[in-house]
Scaffold this motif. Sequence first.
Motif, short mmCIF file in Angstrom:
data_model
loop_
_atom_site.label_atom_id
_atom_site.label_comp_id
_atom_site.label_asym_id
_atom_site.label_seq_id
_atom_site.Cartn_x
_atom_site.Cartn_y
_atom_site.Cartn_z
N GLY A 87 -40.42 -49.98 -12.90
CA GLY A 87 -39.44 -51.08 -12.74
C GLY A 87 -38.23 -51.14 -13.66
N MET A 88 -38.19 -50.28 -14.66
CA MET A 88 -37.00 -49.95 -15.46
C MET A 88 -36.73 -48.82 -15.48
N PHE A 210 -42.03 -60.12 -20.50
CA PHE A 210 -41.92 -58.57 -20.15
C PHE A 210 -41.31 -58.49 -19.06
N ASP A 211 -41.10 -59.43 -17.93
CA ASP A 211 -40.78 -59.01 -16.77
C ASP A 211 -40.18 -60.55 -16.17
N PRO A 212 -39.04 -61.28 -16.37
CA PRO A 212 -38.53 -62.30 -15.67
C PRO A 212 -38.99 -62.60 -14.40
N ALA A 213 -39.11 -61.34 -13.51
CA ALA A 213 -39.20 -61.39 -11.96
C ALA A 213 -40.64 -61.89 -11.74
N LEU A 214 -41.57 -62.04 -12.58
CA LEU A 214 -43.16 -62.46 -12.48
C LEU A 214 -43.34 -63.72 -12.61
N ALA A 215 -42.19 -64.76 -12.85
CA ALA A 215 -42.50 -66.25 -12.80
C ALA A 215 -43.39 -66.61 -11.73
N GLY A 216 -44.08 -67.67 -12.05
CA GLY A 216 -45.15 -68.36 -11.25
C GLY A 216 -46.11 -67.39 -10.88
N TYR A 217 -46.44 -66.37 -11.26
CA TYR A 217 -47.62 -65.39 -10.83
C TYR A 217 -48.92 -66.23 -11.04
N LEU A 249 -48.64 -63.06 -24.76
CA LEU A 249 -48.29 -63.26 -26.02
C LEU A 249 -48.72 -64.61 -26.58
N ASP A 250 -49.80 -64.92 -26.12
CA ASP A 250 -50.38 -66.38 -26.57
C ASP A 250 -51.87 -66.11 -26.93
N ALA A 251 -52.06 -65.96 -28.23
CA ALA A 251 -53.37 -65.61 -28.63
C ALA A 251 -54.35 -66.86 -28.36
N ALA A 252 -53.92 -68.17 -28.44
CA ALA A 252 -55.17 -69.13 -28.10
C ALA A 252 -55.55 -68.99 -26.61
N HIS A 253 -54.52 -68.91 -25.88
CA HIS A 253 -54.82 -68.72 -24.42
C HIS A 253 -55.91 -67.42 -24.09
N GLU A 254 -55.49 -66.34 -24.74
CA GLU A 254 -56.53 -65.38 -24.50
C GLU A 254 -57.87 -65.62 -25.26
N VAL A 255 -57.97 -66.10 -26.44
CA VAL A 255 -59.30 -66.45 -26.93
C VAL A 255 -60.20 -67.36 -25.93
N SER A 256 -59.28 -68.25 -25.39
CA SER A 256 -60.14 -69.21 -24.27
C SER A 256 -60.48 -68.39 -22.91
N LEU A 257 -59.36 -67.62 -22.58
CA LEU A 257 -59.67 -66.82 -21.24
C LEU A 257 -61.00 -65.83 -21.51
N ARG A 258 -61.01 -65.20 -22.71
CA ARG A 258 -61.84 -64.09 -22.85
C ARG A 258 -63.46 -64.90 -22.86
N ALA A 259 -63.53 -66.14 -23.56
CA ALA A 259 -64.75 -66.69 -23.44
C ALA A 259 -65.22 -67.13 -21.89
N PRO A 334 -35.01 -59.46 -26.59
CA PRO A 334 -35.46 -59.47 -25.30
C PRO A 334 -36.70 -58.47 -25.17
N THR A 335 -37.96 -59.09 -24.93
CA THR A 335 -39.13 -58.09 -25.31
C THR A 335 -39.04 -57.11 -24.28
N PHE A 336 -38.58 -57.22 -23.03
CA PHE A 336 -38.56 -55.87 -22.31
C PHE A 336 -38.15 -54.70 -22.90
N TYR A 337 -37.34 -54.70 -23.91
CA TYR A 337 -36.77 -53.69 -24.49
C TYR A 337 -37.73 -53.10 -25.53
#
Length: 404
Positions: A87-88, A210-217, A249-259, A334-337
């Motif tokens: 995509g880039m 990483f990709d603004p076009a993925l908003a609302g996924y 890029l949200d460590a707390a969310h990842e830990v919660s999802l992992r569990a 900008p992270t996508f770079y």
Amino acid sequence: MTSLILPTADGGTRQYRLSPAPRWTKPAAPITSRRAYAAAHVIPEVTADNTPGAPAQLDWDATMAYRHELWSYGLGVADAMDTAQRGMGLDWAATQQLIKRTGVEAASVAAGGNAATAGRSVRDLLSCGAGTDQLDIDSLPSGAAGVQAVLHAYREQIAVVSEAGPKVILMSSRALAKVASGPDDYLHVYSTLLREVDQPVILHWLGTMFDPALAGYWGSDDISQATETFLTLIRENADKVDGVKVSLLDAAHEVSLRAALPDGVRLYTGDDFNYPELIDGDGTRHSDALLGIFAAIYPAASAALQAYDDGEAAKGRAILDSTRELGKHIFSAPTFYYKTGIAFLSWLNGHQQGFQMVGGLHSGRSVVHLAQTFELADRAGLLKNPDHAAFRMSDFLRINGVAT
């Protein structure tokens, strides 16, 4: 000890003295404590067009050699992903060739006698992204017809990956983000695909940084609601999900999802900021890894995982921590770079002839940013040959008008 003049953010310069050459050890046996894939970049022909919109022309020898380098350190390779400029700049024609060629190389490694990969299958050594980027988003029909077009595009790419032998990664789709009317469309597309695949796949959730076009996924801008849809999909199809790669890029969310994941479903961290603590774990659970930053720090990443294998968790965590500042810099906004920094280190370390990227993405970072990348890589022991890297860095600075 080598030194050179580096530019500073205030418009000045300063002298920087390099560290001694690093000493990283390749594993003498396959890594078992964590499953890790390094998301690899692609290397273009230096004389190709390499401008935005031009068809990608890859230096296949250098691109494949880089993957063999990653395998030699005991890491798996995640290919045809966003790190490879999906995509880039990397079009679907070149992507198909990349998947097929890397599949052949992975099969040769699986059949070989390398101590770091002994007994590993092609699926362990290689995962490849299947998406929908062959579609022209601007011409997609709306409603159910658009959703059906997305489904067919996914099927086409899944077939290419499956035939080549790697594990399939179902990538986030810009096209689906455009045509989906809500969570039910996401569940329909992904559930259909999961029913159809022969082997478990990795689900990929890529954030807007990483990709603004993925908003609302997953059908919502609210992360908690999107997560519930994501978990519904996984729970209803757990036997077809090897793991999930989450890049928010949200460590707390990842830990919660992992569990919350069903037993047997892995969490492959895609958090290039917080990977040290996520891979280290909380004493009960840890994340595995599918990371772009691992393509830049692979000798250190391998050493850290070897330490975990040896029961030396504190050592492993310390090695990962020593690379964090470099990771945060490469993935800064900008992270996508971020791909530009990975290619720059590849060039400094002699893995490619020129600092070129398909689609002209080598212009995605400033001279000062790349000078800081050089310094942080040196501090982390990730310049393979400091003298050679300094020579290339000096040339780069001179060409870009920095007095050295």
